[in-house]
Design a protein around this motif. Sequence first.
Motif, PDB file in Angstrom:
ATOM      1  N   ALA A   3      17.777 -20.595  34.269  1.00  0.00           N
ATOM      2  CA  ALA A   3      16.537 -20.791  35.025  1.00  0.00           C
ATOM      3  C   ALA A   3      16.695 -20.173  36.405  1.00  0.00           C
ATOM      4  N   VAL A   4      16.945 -18.868  36.410  1.00  0.00           N
ATOM      5  CA  VAL A   4      17.209 -18.126  37.640  1.00  0.00           C
ATOM      6  C   VAL A   4      16.308 -16.889  37.661  1.00  0.00           C
ATOM      7  N   PRO A   5      16.172 -16.217  38.808  1.00  0.00           N
ATOM      8  CA  PRO A   5      15.375 -14.989  38.849  1.00  0.00           C
ATOM      9  C   PRO A   5      15.906 -13.936  37.884  1.00  0.00           C
ATOM     10  N   HIS A   6      15.045 -12.965  37.568  1.00  0.00           N
ATOM     11  CA  HIS A   6      15.416 -12.005  36.521  1.00  0.00           C
ATOM     12  C   HIS A   6      16.628 -11.173  36.911  1.00  0.00           C
ATOM     13  N   GLU A   7      16.809 -10.886  38.193  1.00  0.00           N
ATOM     14  CA  GLU A   7      17.972 -10.101  38.602  1.00  0.00           C
ATOM     15  C   GLU A   7      19.259 -10.867  38.307  1.00  0.00           C
ATOM     16  N   ALA A   8      19.266 -12.149  38.623  1.00  0.00           N
ATOM     17  CA  ALA A   8      20.459 -12.964  38.386  1.00  0.00           C
ATOM     18  C   ALA A   8      20.707 -13.150  36.893  1.00  0.00           C
ATOM     19  N   ALA A   9      19.648 -13.358  36.128  1.00  0.00           N
ATOM     20  CA  ALA A   9      19.820 -13.529  34.681  1.00  0.00           C
ATOM     21  C   ALA A   9      20.418 -12.283  34.053  1.00  0.00           C
ATOM     22  N   ALA A  10      19.955 -11.113  34.469  1.00  0.00           N
ATOM     23  CA  ALA A  10      20.476  -9.859  33.911  1.00  0.00           C
ATOM     24  C   ALA A  10      21.941  -9.663  34.284  1.00  0.00           C
ATOM     25  N   ARG A  11      22.330 -10.128  35.473  1.00  0.00           N
ATOM     26  CA  ARG A  11      23.708  -9.954  35.935  1.00  0.00           C
ATOM     27  C   ARG A  11      24.670 -10.923  35.259  1.00  0.00           C
ATOM     28  N   LEU A  12      24.209 -12.137  34.977  1.00  0.00           N
ATOM     29  CA  LEU A  12      25.107 -13.183  34.496  1.00  0.00           C
ATOM     30  C   LEU A  12      25.203 -13.265  32.975  1.00  0.00           C
ATOM     31  N   LEU A  13      24.133 -12.939  32.272  1.00  0.00           N
ATOM     32  CA  LEU A  13      24.142 -13.083  30.818  1.00  0.00           C
ATOM     33  C   LEU A  13      24.997 -12.005  30.159  1.00  0.00           C
ATOM     34  N   PRO A  14      25.611 -12.322  29.024  1.00  0.00           N
ATOM     35  CA  PRO A  14      26.359 -11.292  28.295  1.00  0.00           C
ATOM     36  C   PRO A  14      25.413 -10.228  27.745  1.00  0.00           C
ATOM     37  N   ALA A  15      25.932  -9.022  27.582  1.00  0.00           N
ATOM     38  CA  ALA A  15      25.100  -7.906  27.118  1.00  0.00           C
ATOM     39  C   ALA A  15      24.460  -8.210  25.770  1.00  0.00           C
ATOM     40  N   GLN A  16      25.164  -8.998  24.917  1.00  0.00           N
ATOM     41  CA  GLN A  16      24.626  -9.304  23.591  1.00  0.00           C
ATOM     42  C   GLN A  16      23.341 -10.118  23.659  1.00  0.00           C
ATOM     43  N   ALA A  17      23.134 -10.822  24.778  1.00  0.00           N
ATOM     44  CA  ALA A  17      21.943 -11.669  24.891  1.00  0.00           C
ATOM     45  C   ALA A  17      20.742 -10.930  25.465  1.00  0.00           C
ATOM     46  N   LEU A  18      20.982  -9.777  26.080  1.00  0.00           N
ATOM     47  CA  LEU A  18      19.913  -9.073  26.777  1.00  0.00           C
ATOM     48  C   LEU A  18      19.096  -8.230  25.819  1.00  0.00           C
TER      49      LEU A  18
END
Length: 468
Positions: free
Chosen positions: A258-273
């Motif tokens: 539940a974070v801004p899109h920039e943070a979500a893209a940085r923190l999530l594993p590539a498989q989830a994006l």
Amino acid sequence: MSVVIVGGGLAGISAAIALQESGVPVTLVESRPWLGGATHSFARGELSVDNGQHVFLRCCTAYQGLLRRLRADHLVEVQERFDVPVLRPGAKAARLRRANLPSPLHLLPALARYSPLAPADRARAVRAALALGRLDPADPALDTMAAGTWLAEHGQRTWARNALWGLFITAALNAEVDEAALGLSAMVCKRALLSRADAADIGVPLVPLEELHGGPALRRIAEMGGTVRLKAKVEAVTTDPKVVVDGVPIAADAVIMAVPHEAAARLLPAQALPDPLRWPELDASPIVNVHVVYDRKVMDAPFAAAVASPVQWVFDRTAVSGLRRGQYLAVSLSAADRWVDLPTAELRARFVPELRRLLSAARGAAVRELFVTRERRATFRQRPGTAAARPGAVTRTPGLFLAGAWTDTGWPDTMEGAVRSGLTAARLVRRHLAGMPERAEAPDRAARTPADLQPIPIRRHLEEVRGR
């Protein structure tokens, strides 16, 4: 079973409380020393200052449901009837006030008397409103066009777009009318202005935002046995799933980002994006607030809009802030690209004279204090083409979910959208934990189910709190 929620804004708070009410243990992780996200307060001398002016409408049912769950619904006030003074330099204030008529007739008398527009423009505005009511906000074609372009094609000249439509669209979407996405603009106008007669009645906080959101959320989550970790840095999220917090991995059965899109893209594993990742297209749009403390009262209304002026909306913050002498006004500037980088001295030189032009009582008043708050990334940039870039709550990795007003809620980037996203993510997490198939749901329907919007069960205690 356990769930980790990353981000303590309204989306994360909503998800945490919904899950705790379902008996699912939650750990809420927030990097800042408070909950509330973009809705927070700070002390400045004797004043309690909100980082920005936040309001809601009566049609914001999910947000009001959250306030009930936080036992904070008595800390806001909603107009009995939509009523907005509209200030204009050198002219008597106009007024937009709904009539006691069924929708869509409830706003016709206000439009018929709206003095900033010539009679011919008022008639054209009525016709445009009726045409707008026939649009389907979910139609992908609407996301390819700007609201200003559509309004111009329906007889709305530049002045009418700014002096009428801009009052609502710019404030709701944090975008100029000529740059705002038509689909979201149509959604706002249909839901607030053209649906139920009371849908646009404006609600305002009676206390600082920290006392409305962050503080009550901390207490409520703790009461239900949840854990909140403040000033905790999330370094990564893995597919296990695990959340690495301050170097320590925390295992979970599900994770909500539940974070801004920039943070979500940085923190999530590539498989989830998603592939391709279109979230950067959402960008960000700023909001600036100019806070002015006068030595005396200069405005009688609790808030007012303005036209033919760089002032957009101005709010009386005196009582909420705790000011004991004089009056504290906050000028709220949406789509504030032109203002966000200007020094405070330049903003003072521009807005103090503007307030004198709009408020006759300000001409003889002294400015005791002036300061500026800037939210550079207040919302995503809600322009044509962004609808396709907003993701749903389900990621490509089981057990990892998204929440936030930037996700595909069907609403603009608002408090209401944030709460709806949290409720949707919580529902999908419960399905995941129960072994049910994860599927996307219509955001509006998902957020309005009785299970998530029913009043909190402790009615007697709520009445005691209200009585105190």
